[in-house]
Design a protein around this motif. Structure first.
Motif: not given
Length: 82
Positions: A13-27
């Motif tokens: 869950k922590i890993i998936s949340t971190a990936q979503k945050v990184l994707e949002t920052a890139k967008l």
């Protein structure tokens, strides 16, 4: 060290949340580079003129989101001007 199923689930869950945050920052970075209005410092005369224009357009019923996009400010700033 062996992890329980619950611990593994929490880590996933922590890993998936971190990936979503990184994707949002890139967008957001891509949007900022692709023509989104840039923040800039206005002189007091320009700021007063902008405030007057915003008040006039708000009185006519123009949505705050459109004004915020046009002037490169937040919607909170638009509402604060009232």
């Amino acid at each position: 060290m062996s992890l329980s199923k619950r611990q593994i689930a929490r880590l996933n869950k922590i890993i998936s949340t971190a990936q979503k945050v990184l994707e949002t920052a890139k967008l957001e970075e891509a949007a900022a580079r692709d023509g989104a209005p840039r923040r800039r410092r206005r002189s007091s005369a320009e700021a007063e003129k902008m405030r007057a224009e915003i008040l006039a357009k708000r009185a006519k019923g123009v949505p705050a989101t459109k004004l915020a996009d046009k002037y490169g400010v937040t919607t909170a700033y638009i509402y604060m001007i009232k």
